[in-house]
Design an enzyme around this catalytic site. Structure first.
Site, mmCIF file in Angstrom:
data_model
loop_
_atom_site.group_PDB
_atom_site.id
_atom_site.type_symbol
_atom_site.label_atom_id
_atom_site.label_comp_id
_atom_site.label_asym_id
_atom_site.label_seq_id
_atom_site.Cartn_x
_atom_site.Cartn_y
_atom_site.Cartn_z
ATOM 1 N N GLY A 199 8.440 -39.113 -1.868
ATOM 2 C CA GLY A 199 7.944 -38.536 -3.109
ATOM 3 C C GLY A 199 8.144 -37.040 -3.152
ATOM 4 N N ASP A 200 8.775 -36.483 -2.132
ATOM 5 C CA ASP A 200 8.947 -35.036 -2.021
ATOM 6 C C ASP A 200 10.137 -34.550 -2.850
ATOM 7 O OD1 ASP A 200 8.366 -32.501 -1.204
ATOM 8 O OD2 ASP A 200 8.251 -32.993 0.914
ATOM 9 N N LYS A 256 11.865 -16.919 -6.861
ATOM 10 C CA LYS A 256 12.464 -17.485 -5.651
ATOM 11 C C LYS A 256 12.971 -18.877 -5.994
ATOM 12 C CE LYS A 256 8.184 -19.463 -3.813
ATOM 13 N NZ LYS A 256 7.164 -19.434 -2.759
ATOM 14 N N ASP A 306 3.547 -43.992 6.732
ATOM 15 C CA ASP A 306 2.341 -43.525 7.411
ATOM 16 C C ASP A 306 1.155 -43.357 6.468
ATOM 17 O OD1 ASP A 306 3.470 -41.361 6.015
ATOM 18 O OD2 ASP A 306 2.485 -39.922 7.311
ATOM 19 N N ASP A 314 9.733 -43.444 5.062
ATOM 20 C CA ASP A 314 9.130 -42.297 4.393
ATOM 21 C C ASP A 314 9.585 -41.035 5.119
ATOM 22 O OD1 ASP A 314 7.451 -40.826 2.687
ATOM 23 O OD2 ASP A 314 5.845 -40.883 4.159
ATOM 24 N N THR A 369 7.759 -37.422 4.865
ATOM 25 C CA THR A 369 6.670 -36.559 5.300
ATOM 26 C C THR A 369 5.729 -37.308 6.226
ATOM 27 O OG1 THR A 369 6.798 -35.445 3.162
ATOM 28 C CG2 THR A 369 4.852 -35.014 4.513
#
Length: 891
Positions: free
Chosen positions: A740-741, A625, A880, A457, A459
């Site tokens: 999943g980011d 942005k 995590d 993972d 994050t």
């Protein structure tokens, strides 16, 4: 006065009635609602007929059909009614009980023994025990075999029982949590496991969400609710959900909530975390439902005093449980090797016994016949052939020690000792939290030295999820670097003097910056610097919380947004509060309220987000942005010189491993905006091809932008992550990051932790949303790395052409370069659900590093299973959060 009824297409005797029959009876259809019911208008004289054609019988027929669908495992659509337990129970929806354990008191013994007897040695000794119970062939006492067998089985069974008992305890703890449920006009406590579909429950701040619920109302303005989704996607940033207006008006009025009888039609239970569609029918009107109205089980309520929700999915039907893989019996390579050794020993033993039995038969037929006076044959021995058969099994029993059951006992003791060494390893001790390493199982520790693929993972595993505003470029000038008195750039260290933000009472004391020139530019009122920070304070979805005067806490959906808003706050442009209609900013001590006209959401295709606001001076401003590759194409031609300078600064930021964004703006003509907003509103209510239409309307306003500058953010990595990955690469261990980011975040982290390098021959992207596009992208990737892999003469292709259904192991392939692969969750779904899994695996395995972004927990497990299926290697998964459980359980 006319009366309205809901009636189905069956009469009270179950006979089908067509629409023409209703017309003949004097009814007029007003539309279609519910699961196919007609709204009919009648005159009072037709009440007798209506008693036969009633809503009740329609409901019964629908319930029967839905129950049959559930029993056959093919539920096509979920249908429920709020506060109607009797009606909802007819569909056979499960309660909210969850179960992650493998055994219960009834199946433990047979199931555990079945798993243990998959070891050939255990099966062998069971057969041996049965043979020893036959007196005609038994030459040893039966207890010489049964005692060691029982000891080995018992030790393993006790260990498995303890592991499963922990799972039972966790399940019981969750199932017996209490939650407030609306019953008979008042709130009553109820256990989680007793929650049913259609219940209305009340959740409070910091409370986990009980089931998948439709948000009805909350304590916050506009019925907004903030949730933390760490257990679903690993992200600790808060997400915002908002109830529809018709239910938000009920607030916490128990009388209105008790009278709420809305009907919901929505998707059948599925594992897609990013998809939910439905319709709420209430007081004769239909309201569209989407994911923004749904709170998923596993989320935690944050910064919201209370909220009410209607239970849609429960227990095994929730998206969290739909994404949980099943527990499987795991056997190590040592177990497989011992099974093979035992099989060969068994065959050798059989051959020995067969040779001895033949020798015995020859001796009995040639010589033993003459010794019958001294050694007579038994009553059950009629010939030398029968005697040879019996002596075969006798030798089988006598020589049973050739299969050493003690080998398994020795291996278990070694595993236990290895676990002890891991727990006591000082190099694996984490001093900051005083936490030693812990081997949670004694079964798999000998696999650690055989790992070929690591699935991690991102994050919280590779990164700390802490982002810091580091540098920026504003109107062609670089800020953030520190120079000495001789004009030489110096490295920032703990001794470097920080900038003082004493002029700003609302500054965050934890924020650090070292370039004084940027503060000077803010103080002297540089218009471009002010406009730059104003855009950072407005262009985001961050929520501000101020429970104590002057102490602001920002809740951001992404950590980079939080870092940018915090930077703007410290430099004097403070986000004070926001609502769906306004954004309040304190600019250099002066409070200014901007009217929020539109938010143009970020997406992976657009790679940018924008806001449109109305200033107090009655100007309509768009602030945008996004990624430099996209925004640079949307700038005015007059910005070309400024763009070139800014791109040089961006290259410098990227070389330092910083996350970058470009900031731009545009002032909109009022008449143009009114026409655009009218078209935008129409498209928002369109159901067909809605996403592409919204993207097109966004492009009409996001053009002819003026460049303001760029930002650079540092995402803090965990300690020694780059060094660890470099060492793993030297050991020929491949690392895949499953997250999943967002794609941009994952790619930047890959560069920062040495998974990707600037010296690589290229990055290969797979971003298609359909099978055809994904196949084309995968084949293009294969052609770049190994052109012959697409030819029919390729060994793997030849094998697949001749034996497409035979299981096989894909060998390691050497690419003609050093590449990295980035694949999106949508593309991954197409590849895994179609016939492209082999192309995906071959392309990924030839790359130095692989990034899979925007993945669901189930997709993580599917990727792990794909590698295990075709590569036949030892894999390791690291995570995590609860969103990584499926990936780890699939190992």
């Amino acid at each position: 006065m006319p009366r309205y009824f809901k009636a189905g297409l069956q009469d009270s005797f179950g006979k089908p009635v067509n629409e023409g029959a209703w017309s003949e009876a004097g009814f007029v259809g007003e539309g279609v609602v519910g699961g196919g019911a007609l709204v009919l208008r009648s005159a009072p004289a037709q009440e007798e007929i209506l008693s036969n054609y009633s809503w009740y019988y329609f409901a019964m027929s629908v319930c029967e059909s839905r129950s049959e669908e559930r029993q056959s495992g093919g539920e096509q659509e979920r249908y429920l009614q709020a506060n109607n337990e009797e009606f909802n129970s007819m569909f056979g929806y499960p309660n909210n009980t969850i179960k992650t354990s493998k055994y219960n008191i009834f199946n433990f013994l047979p199931l555990n023994l079945f798993e243990q007897f998959q070891r050939l040695a255990n099966a062998y000794f069971l057969i041996l025990l049965i043979l020893q119970l036959i007196p005609q062939i038994s030459s040893l006492a039966w207890y010489t075999t049964v005692i060691p067998l029982i000891v080995v089985l018992s030790i393993t069974a006790v260990k498995d029982a303890i592991d499963d008992l922990k799972r039972h305890q966790n399940d019981n703890q969750v199932n017996n949590r209490s939650v407030l449920v609306l019953m008979n006009g008042r709130m009553e406590k109820k256990k989680w496991m007793n929650i049913q579909v259609g219940d209305i429950i009340k959740l409070e701040n910091n409370q986990p969400v009980t089931a998948d619920i439709l948000l009805l109302s909350s304590s916050e303005p506009y019925s907004m609710t903030y949730i933390e989704t760490a257990e679903l996607d690993g992200e600790t940033n808060l997400k915002v959900k908002q109830a529809i207006q018709v239910t938000s008006e009920m607030e916490n009025d128990l009388n209105q909530l008790s009278a709420f009888n809305g009907e919901v039609r929505c998707d059948a239970p599925n594992n897609k975390l990013g998809r939910f569609t439905g319709v709420l029918t209430y007081k004769g009107k239909n309201y569209l439902l989407d994911l923004d109205k749904l709170l998923l089980r596993g989320c935690i309520i944050r910064n919201t005093d209370w909220c009410y929700g209607l239970v849609i999915y429960t227990g095994p039907d929730t998206k969290l449980m739909q994404n949980s893989g099943k527990s499987s019996f795991k056997r190590t390579h040592i177990d497989h090797l011992m099974n093979v050794l035992v099989l060969w020993i068994f065959l050798f033993l059989g051959c020995m016994c067969f040779i001895l039995a033949i020798g015995h038969s020859i001796w009995e037929s040639k010589r033993g016949y003459y010794f019958q006076d001294v050694l007579p044959w038994k009553d059950y021995v009629s010939s030398s052939f029968v005697s040879a058969i019996l002596i075969f099994w006798s030798y089988f029993i006598i020589l049973n020690t050739m299969v050493p059951i003690s080998l398994y006992v020795s291996v278990e003791i070694i595993r236990l000792g290895n676990s002890f060494y891991i727990n006591c390893d000082q190099k694996m001790f984490y001093a900051p939290k005083n936490t030693p390493a812990q081997a949670c199982t004694t079964t798999l520790n000998e696999e650690l030295g055989q790992v070929k693929y690591v699935f991690s993972d991102k994050t919280g595993t590779l990164t700390r999820n802490i982002m810091v505003f580091n540098k920026c470029s504003i109107y062609g000038r670089l800020y953030g670097a520190v120079y000495d008195r001789f004009g030489q750039r110096v490295e920032i260290s703990e001794k470097t003097e920080k900038v003082s933000f004493s002029y700003n009472k609302l500054a965050d004391p934890k924020f650090s910056f070292y370039d004084k020139t940027l503060v000077d530019a803010v103080k002297r009122g540089d218009p471009w610097v002010h406009l730059f920070f104003r855009s950072l304070a407005l262009c985001h979805t961050v929520m501000a919380e101020e429970k104590v005067e002057g102490e602001l806490v920002y809740q951001a959906q992404s950590p980079d947004e939080g870092a940018l808003v915090t930077a703007a706050r410290n430099f004097g442009f403070v986000l004070r509060s926001r609502s769906p209609e306004t954004i309040t900013v304190v600019e250099m001590g002066k409070t200014i309220i901007y009217r929020l006209l539109a938010i143009l959401d970020f997406s992976n295709v657009r790679k940018r987000m924008s806001v449109i606001v109305k200033t107090p001076e009655d100007r309509i401003m768009l602030f945008c942005k996004g990624a430099d590759t996209i925004l640079c194409q949307l700038l005015l031609p007059s910005c070309t010189p400024l763009r070139d300078v800014t791109m040089e600064h961006l290259d410098e930021f990227a070389s330092e491993g910083l996350r970058t964004l470009v900031v731009a703006y545009r002032e909109l003509d009022k008449s143009f905006f009114r026409a655009w907003y009218r078209k935008h509103s129409e498209i928002c209510f369109c159901l067909e091809d809605r996403e592409s239409k919204i993207s097109s309307i966004y492009e009409e306003v996001e053009k002819d932008l003026m460049l303001l500058g760029a930002t650079a953010i540092e995402d803090k990595l965990q300690d020694e992550v780059p060094q660890t990955i470099k060492t793993l690469n030297k050991a020929k261990i491949k690392i895949w990051v499953l997250t999943g980011d967002k794609q941009e975040t994952a790619v930047n982290i890959a560069y920062a932790c040495n998974l990707f390098e600037d010296e690589m021959d290229g990055l290969l992207y797979v971003e298609g949303k359909d099978d055809e596009t994904v196949e084309k992208e995968l084949r293009s990737a294969l052609y770049k790395m190994k052109p012959e892999s697409l030819l029919d003469s390729d060994p793997i292709n030849s094998y697949l052409a001749t034996k497409p259904k035979m299981p096989f192991r894909i060998p390691e392939e050497e690419p003609s370069g050093n590449y990295g692969l980035i694949i999106h969750g949508y593309s991954l779904a197409c590849a895994l659900e179609g016939n492209l899994e082999l192309e995906l695996l071959r392309a990924a395995c030839m790359c130095k590093g692989v990034i899979c972004c925007r993945m669901t927990p189930l997709q993580k497990a599917q990727v792990v299973e794909l590698v295990k299926k075709y590569k036949k290697v030892v894999t390791l998964a690291i995570g995590d959060g609860a969103n990584d459980v499926s990936m780890i359980k699939g190992m």
